[in-house]
Design an enzyme around this catalytic site. Structure first.
Site, PDB file in Angstrom:
ATOM      1  N   ASP A  91      83.614  38.927  28.218  1.00 23.42           N
ATOM      2  CA  ASP A  91      84.782  38.141  27.836  1.00 23.42           C
ATOM      3  C   ASP A  91      85.345  37.420  29.054  1.00 23.42           C
ATOM      4  O   ASP A  91      86.115  37.981  29.835  1.00 23.42           O
ATOM      5  CB  ASP A  91      85.836  39.062  27.208  1.00 23.42           C
ATOM      6  CG  ASP A  91      87.018  38.282  26.637  1.00 23.42           C
ATOM      7  OD1 ASP A  91      86.956  37.048  26.616  1.00 23.42           O
ATOM      8  OD2 ASP A  91      87.999  38.926  26.208  1.00 23.42           O
ATOM      9  N   THR A  93      85.852  32.931  30.629  1.00 24.23           N
ATOM     10  CA  THR A  93      85.875  31.540  30.168  1.00 24.23           C
ATOM     11  C   THR A  93      84.476  30.927  30.157  1.00 24.23           C
ATOM     12  O   THR A  93      84.131  30.206  29.225  1.00 24.23           O
ATOM     13  CB  THR A  93      86.808  30.700  31.047  1.00 24.23           C
ATOM     14  OG1 THR A  93      86.429  30.840  32.410  1.00 24.23           O
ATOM     15  CG2 THR A  93      88.259  31.130  30.866  1.00 24.23           C
ATOM     16  N   CYS A 122      89.420  25.260  19.840  1.00 26.88           N
ATOM     17  CA  CYS A 122      90.615  25.186  18.981  1.00 26.88           C
ATOM     18  C   CYS A 122      91.424  23.953  19.344  1.00 26.88           C
ATOM     19  O   CYS A 122      91.828  23.782  20.506  1.00 26.88           O
ATOM     20  CB  CYS A 122      91.476  26.442  19.139  1.00 26.88           C
ATOM     21  SG  CYS A 122      92.929  26.452  18.073  1.00 26.88           S
ATOM     22  N   HIS A 220      90.901  55.678  -6.919  1.00 32.40           N
ATOM     23  CA  HIS A 220      91.280  55.645  -8.331  1.00 32.40           C
ATOM     24  C   HIS A 220      92.322  56.722  -8.621  1.00 32.40           C
ATOM     25  O   HIS A 220      92.462  57.710  -7.892  1.00 32.40           O
ATOM     26  CB  HIS A 220      90.045  55.862  -9.210  1.00 32.40           C
ATOM     27  CG  HIS A 220      89.420  57.217  -9.013  1.00 32.40           C
ATOM     28  ND1 HIS A 220      89.891  58.350  -9.634  1.00 32.40           N
ATOM     29  CD2 HIS A 220      88.372  57.611  -8.256  1.00 32.40           C
ATOM     30  CE1 HIS A 220      89.167  59.391  -9.274  1.00 32.40           C
ATOM     31  NE2 HIS A 220      88.231  58.975  -8.435  1.00 32.40           N
ATOM     32  N   GLU A 334      81.353  55.130  -5.904  1.00 31.55           N
ATOM     33  CA  GLU A 334      81.327  56.281  -5.005  1.00 31.55           C
ATOM     34  C   GLU A 334      79.922  56.554  -4.468  1.00 31.55           C
ATOM     35  O   GLU A 334      78.927  56.175  -5.087  1.00 31.55           O
ATOM     36  CB  GLU A 334      81.852  57.523  -5.735  1.00 31.55           C
ATOM     37  CG  GLU A 334      81.833  58.824  -4.939  1.00 31.55           C
ATOM     38  CD  GLU A 334      82.673  58.791  -3.663  1.00 31.55           C
ATOM     39  OE1 GLU A 334      82.606  57.803  -2.913  1.00 31.55           O
ATOM     40  OE2 GLU A 334      83.372  59.778  -3.396  1.00 31.55           O
TER      41      GLU A 334
END
Length: 456
Positions: A91, A93, A122, A220, A334
């Site tokens: 992580d 730039t 963005c 449920h 299930e």
């Protein structure tokens, strides 16, 4: 695989890395994030001013490269220590072609490490403004005047923009493997993404978004025969269904708050009779509209059954005649327990202690005796299309399922390790509200049964 993030600050890179870590970890892959900004701060450079990121600041430029190289080396070292398929997320730039070329060259020196670049672009002004606000909360701006902090951060971004080189198809002679995301969900480009894991990552990223919404998980309602699940609810179960209408009230409150598509609501449930009974009793007091609700979904092939649309007009807090669709899929049924499908967990423990002991020795991969029996690992594989659908949906979703499925879904959104899934605490007659966000998922569990959760 080494996933290398690319993009300007505040473009959602760290948000994407956290989502990837959650999904890959839930899928059973070892994964770890290596963040260059954290290393910079650990080396005493927390609160570095915008001038630290200028190109003409040679000393700072050398320090930035040093930090990025240290982060990359930590990721490569970790990958080299693993014995199975795993993922390191670098992580940083990584905004220049020179940096990306160096990453590829370094990976090639280590056999078996595949670099994949994920660029986040963005240009949505509203999203950027929200991202800038989030950045004001990190260590670099701790205790700083908000206006000065914002001005400094904007200047930092401009410094990066001057040297930013977006990934192009002809980079590295067209051999670079990359995924480009535009506005986190608006558009995705994939290039040279081959192989199972990289393809799965690309498909996952093609379906994520950052729109606010809520996800409610519930098992449920209590049935007369918990082993057979014929759909006959107890009085206690019917009372719980009435209380489930609070999810609809929450959706109405979201609409009043202007939360857009997230204020709309979809119900997903299994195909067992008890799922339909829970949904129908939840809707008592509301009128049914005729027909069926068609809904685009990625739940695969022909196992999706549209259910009736429910009009909420007679529910006082939803007097605006909103409707919500419901869909059933066998993917939410299930876990198949083979020969013990109709036997309750409590009875297995008391009457078949040797089976229960075997289950406890390896709860993730244990399968009950009998044809078609599944393990929790099998259920995770089965639920991948559901996870993609939940990430894709911009509406809020209520999921009605069983214990094992609820555990697996809850584990995904809370970032639980795969091996913890079989023992997660998920009670009956309890609704779990999940709010995915940039810093993880907010979780609130509410037992709606005045006598406490019934036994499972």
């Amino acid at each position: 695989v080494m996933l290398c993030m690319v993009g300007l600050p505040a473009r959602g890179k760290s948000y994407i890395t956290k989502m990837l870590q959650r999904y890959l970890q839930w899928s059973g892959f070892p994964v770890r994030i290596f963040n260059a900004g954290n290393i910079r701060r650990q080396e005493g450079l927390a609160g570095a001013a915008a001038s630290f990121f200028k190109d003409d600041n040679k000393d700072a430029a050398c320090m930035r490269e040093k930090v990025a190289s240290e982060c990359m080396e930590e990721a490569i070292k970790w990958l080299s220590m693993q014995t199975n398929v795993c993922v390191a997320i670098f992580d940083a730039t990584n905004t220049t072609k020179t940096r990306r070329k160096a990453i590829v060259a370094r990976c090639r020196e280590n056999r078996g490490i595949t670099p994949v670049f994920i660029e986040s672009i963005c240009d949505n002004a509203a999203v950027l403004e929200e991202n800038y606000k989030l950045k004001m909360g990190n260590e670099d701006y701790s205790g700083m005047d908000p206006e000065k902090a914002r001005a400094d951060f904007i200047e930092r971004v401009k410094n990066y923009e001057r040297r930013y080189e977006t990934i192009e198809e002809n980079e590295q002679e067209g051999e670079l493997t990359f995924i480009k995301l535009f506005n986190v969900g608006q558009k995705v480009i994939m290039h040279h993404c081959s192989g199972y894991l990289v393809s799965q990552i690309g498909f996952y990223l093609s379906n994520i978004h950052i729109q606010p919404r809520r996800i409610w998980l519930t098992q449920h309602a209590q049935a007369e025969d918990e082993g057979v699940h014929k759909g006959e609810l107890t009085d206690r179960g019917k009372a719980y269904c009435s209380d489930l209408q609070l999810a609809r009230g929450a959706a109405a409150a979201m609409k009043e708050a202007g939360e857009g598509e997230g204020a709309e609501m979809l119900v997903l449930m299994g195909t067992a009779p008890v799922h339909a009974a829970t949904f129908e009793h939840m809707s008592l007091g509301s009128r049914w509209t005729g027909g069926f609700v068609a809904d685009e979904a990625v739940l695969s092939q022909d196992n999706i059954v549209p259910q009736r649309s429910v009009s909420c007009s007679s529910y006082d807090s939803l007097a605006n005649t909103n409707e919500f669709p419901a869909m059933s899929t066998s993917l939410l049924n299930e876990m198949d327990r083979g020969d013990y499908a109709s036997v309750s967990y409590s009875r297995i423990q008391s009457d078949f202690p040797e089976i229960w002991a075997e289950r406890q020795r390896d709860p993730l991969y244990f399968r009950y005796p009998g044809t078609g029996a599944e393990s929790y690992a099998d259920v995770v594989g089965r639920l991948r299309p559901i996870i993609i659908e939940l990430e894709r949906q911009r509406r809020s979703v209520l999921v009605i399922s069983h214990l094992a499925v609820s555990r697996c879904l809850y584990g995904y959104f809370t970032g639980s390790p795969m091996e913890d899934l079989p023992n997660l605490s998920v009670d009956v007659h309890t609704i779990v509200e999940l709010q995915p966000g940039p810093f993880g998922c907010k979780v609130q569990a509410s037992c709606l049964d005045p006598d406490g959760p019934p036994p499972q």
